[in-house]
Design a protein around this motif. Structure first.
Motif, PDB file in Angstrom:
ATOM      1  N   HIS A   1       0.797  -1.113  -0.241  1.00 47.80           N
ATOM      2  CA  HIS A   1      -0.195  -0.005  -0.025  1.00 47.80           C
ATOM      3  C   HIS A   1       0.684   1.347  -0.006  1.00 47.80           C
ATOM      4  O   HIS A   1       0.559   2.315  -0.170  1.00 47.80           O
ATOM      5  CB  HIS A   1      -0.927  -0.056   1.124  1.00 47.80           C
ATOM      6  CG  HIS A   1      -0.403  -0.122   2.340  1.00 47.80           C
ATOM      7  ND1 HIS A   1       0.050   0.879   3.268  1.00 47.80           N
ATOM      8  CD2 HIS A   1      -0.448  -1.405   3.174  1.00 47.80           C
ATOM      9  CE1 HIS A   1       0.251   0.289   4.456  1.00 47.80           C
ATOM     10  NE2 HIS A   1       0.171  -0.903   4.488  1.00 47.80           N
ATOM     11  N   VAL A   2       2.103   1.119   0.111  1.00 48.28           N
ATOM     12  CA  VAL A   2       3.043   2.213  -0.157  1.00 48.28           C
ATOM     13  C   VAL A   2       4.142   1.879  -1.105  1.00 48.28           C
ATOM     14  O   VAL A   2       4.750   0.623  -0.876  1.00 48.28           O
ATOM     15  CB  VAL A   2       3.685   2.639   1.214  1.00 48.28           C
ATOM     16  CG1 VAL A   2       4.666   3.700   0.803  1.00 48.28           C
ATOM     17  CG2 VAL A   2       2.850   3.188   2.206  1.00 48.28           C
TER      18      VAL A   2
ATOM     19  N   ARG B   1      -1.620   9.485  -4.451  1.00 47.57           N
ATOM     20  CA  ARG B   1      -2.690   8.370  -3.907  1.00 47.57           C
ATOM     21  C   ARG B   1      -3.325   7.925  -5.087  1.00 47.57           C
ATOM     22  O   ARG B   1      -4.126   8.654  -5.531  1.00 47.57           O
ATOM     23  CB  ARG B   1      -3.392   8.824  -2.822  1.00 47.57           C
ATOM     24  CG  ARG B   1      -4.358   7.823  -2.281  1.00 47.57           C
ATOM     25  CD  ARG B   1      -5.211   8.414  -0.834  1.00 47.57           C
ATOM     26  NE  ARG B   1      -6.072   7.628  -0.397  1.00 47.57           N
ATOM     27  CZ  ARG B   1      -7.138   7.487  -0.965  1.00 47.57           C
ATOM     28  NH1 ARG B   1      -7.685   8.163  -1.935  1.00 47.57           N
ATOM     29  NH2 ARG B   1      -8.282   6.464  -0.337  1.00 47.57           N
ATOM     30  N   HIS B   2      -3.222   6.568  -5.639  1.00 49.77           N
ATOM     31  CA  HIS B   2      -4.051   5.949  -6.606  1.00 49.77           C
ATOM     32  C   HIS B   2      -5.027   4.652  -5.904  1.00 49.77           C
ATOM     33  O   HIS B   2      -4.111   3.787  -5.712  1.00 49.77           O
ATOM     34  CB  HIS B   2      -3.010   5.570  -7.511  1.00 49.77           C
ATOM     35  CG  HIS B   2      -1.747   6.402  -7.966  1.00 49.77           C
ATOM     36  ND1 HIS B   2      -2.231   7.774  -8.689  1.00 49.77           N
ATOM     37  CD2 HIS B   2      -0.583   6.597  -7.894  1.00 49.77           C
ATOM     38  CE1 HIS B   2      -1.174   8.298  -8.813  1.00 49.77           C
ATOM     39  NE2 HIS B   2      -0.062   7.718  -8.331  1.00 49.77           N
TER      40      HIS B   2
ATOM     41  N   SER C   1      -6.422   1.491  -2.219  1.00 47.37           N
ATOM     42  CA  SER C   1      -5.723   2.578  -2.788  1.00 47.37           C
ATOM     43  C   SER C   1      -4.052   2.362  -2.411  1.00 47.37           C
ATOM     44  O   SER C   1      -3.757   1.600  -1.563  1.00 47.37           O
ATOM     45  CB  SER C   1      -5.981   3.970  -2.431  1.00 47.37           C
ATOM     46  OG  SER C   1      -5.849   4.331  -1.014  1.00 47.37           O
TER      47      SER C   1
ATOM     48  N   ILE D   1      -0.423   4.436  -1.984  1.00 52.41           N
ATOM     49  CA  ILE D   1       0.105   5.531  -1.941  1.00 52.41           C
ATOM     50  C   ILE D   1       1.598   5.460  -2.553  1.00 52.41           C
ATOM     51  O   ILE D   1       2.213   4.551  -2.219  1.00 52.41           O
ATOM     52  CB  ILE D   1       0.396   6.082  -0.538  1.00 52.41           C
ATOM     53  CG1 ILE D   1      -1.096   6.272  -0.223  1.00 52.41           C
ATOM     54  CG2 ILE D   1       1.133   7.113  -0.509  1.00 52.41           C
ATOM     55  CD1 ILE D   1      -0.875   6.540   1.454  1.00 52.41           C
TER      56      ILE D   1
END
Lengths: 147, 179
Positions: free
Chosen positions: B79-80, B158-159, B174, B176
């Protein structure tokens, strides 16, 4: 465009890291300090050019860095405060034949560094030094006592 | 005729020490700078610890897992993530995902564009576009079954993304992307 942004960011990151390292990184480099400078520079280059290794890209990056450097040099000349932030100030290591322990400890200087500078100035004994000054570029200026 | 070039007498512009040598030492500034350096190096240490833990991606804290209520689709991802750096998204299919020897998977456009999907493995038998995304059809026999999507985000931000096994409920989350 990303290359120019990366080059600008890389320049300031590198400048900041080198500035918060002790001053000897810029002058009187030992092999130990060469390792730091080359490694940091090499890592920043990877991020700056990315996958685009074209002459155009590299030229733009170099121009961007050159422009920032020139601008900072101009601002430094205008503002002594910024000059002190970017380059530091000269510091007196030996004053009238007396060590200044606060400076020696704060700048993590070794006696050998001052002895080497003394030899370069033609002074063979450290007791013969009147003033020793750590310059902004990392050099140590040695002024011998009047004989 | 002699030229009248203006001249300026030289004089020390910086403070002298012991009334002898013009050095320009600023000890107060230097003391402040030493304090600043201590703060900066503490901050650098914290940044490195955060990096090792994965706060900036590629570590323990950056691993994420999300699935739908019926466990039809479970997604392991970071997530990152980091811009221009590969990362893998793994999709695990649950018991209700396979129908007639096929799995149909809907992937939102954000996976392809901002998150920079480079390849999907295994290759789908059929791909079709629509509904702001791509629907892939994979040949599937029995569980466990998974698909990997190699991502390489191109820019920070942030996608959000959406994945769905056709017939199941969507899985949304999402990523980041840090510079």
């Amino acid at each position: 465009m990303p290359t120019i942004i990366h080059a600008v960011a890389g320049y300031f990151i590198l400048l900041f890291i080198v500035r918060v390292l002790k001053r000897r990184a810029g002058s009187q480099m030992t092999l130990f300090e060469f390792v730091i400078v080359f490694l940091i520079g090499g890592v920043i280059i990877l991020s700056t050019v990315g996958n685009d290794r074209s002459v155009t890209n590299c030229t733009c990056a170099v121009i961007a860095v050159g422009l920032i450097h020139r601008s900072l040099a101009w601002v430094k000349a205008k503002s002594p405060t910024l000059g002190a932030i970017l380059d530091g100030t000269p510091l007196v290591i030996i004053r009238a034949g007396e060590w200044q322990p606060e400076i020696v400890k704060g700048m993590k200087l070794r006696r050998e560094d001052i002895e080497a500078a003394a030899r370069s100035a033609g002074v063979t004994r450290i007791e013969d030094i009147d003033y020793a000054i750590l310059e902004r570029n990392g050099r140590i200026s040695v002024l011998p006592k009047d004989s | 005729m002699p030229s009248s070039t203006p001249t300026t007498p030289i004089e020390d512009s910086v403070p002298k020490i012991d009334e002898k040598i013009a050095v320009g030492e600023n000890l107060e500034f230097q003391r402040t700078w030493w304090k600043f350096e201590r703060v900066v190096w503490t901050l650098f240490l914290l940044i490195l610890i955060a990096d090792v833990l994965g706060v900036f991606g590629r570590g323990w804290l950056s691993k994420g897992r999300v699935s739908d209520a019926a466990q039809t689709l479970t997604v392991d991802y970071e997530h990152v993530a980091r811009a221009s750096t590969p990362s893998i998204m793994t999709l695990h299919f649950g018991p209700n995902a396979i129908h007639n020897g096929h799995v149909q998977l809907y992937v939102s456009d954000s996976i392809v564009k901002p998150l920079g999907a480079q390849r999907i493995s295994p290759q789908p038998a059929v791909s079709s576009v629509g509904r702001d995304g791509i629907t892939y059809t994979f040949d599937a026999t029995e569980l466990p079954a998974s698909v990997q999507i190699a991502l390489e985000p191109s820019f920070p931000g942030r996608h959000p993304f959406k994945l769905q096994v056709v017939g199941g409920t969507p899985v949304q989350s999402s990523i980041i992307v840090v510079p």
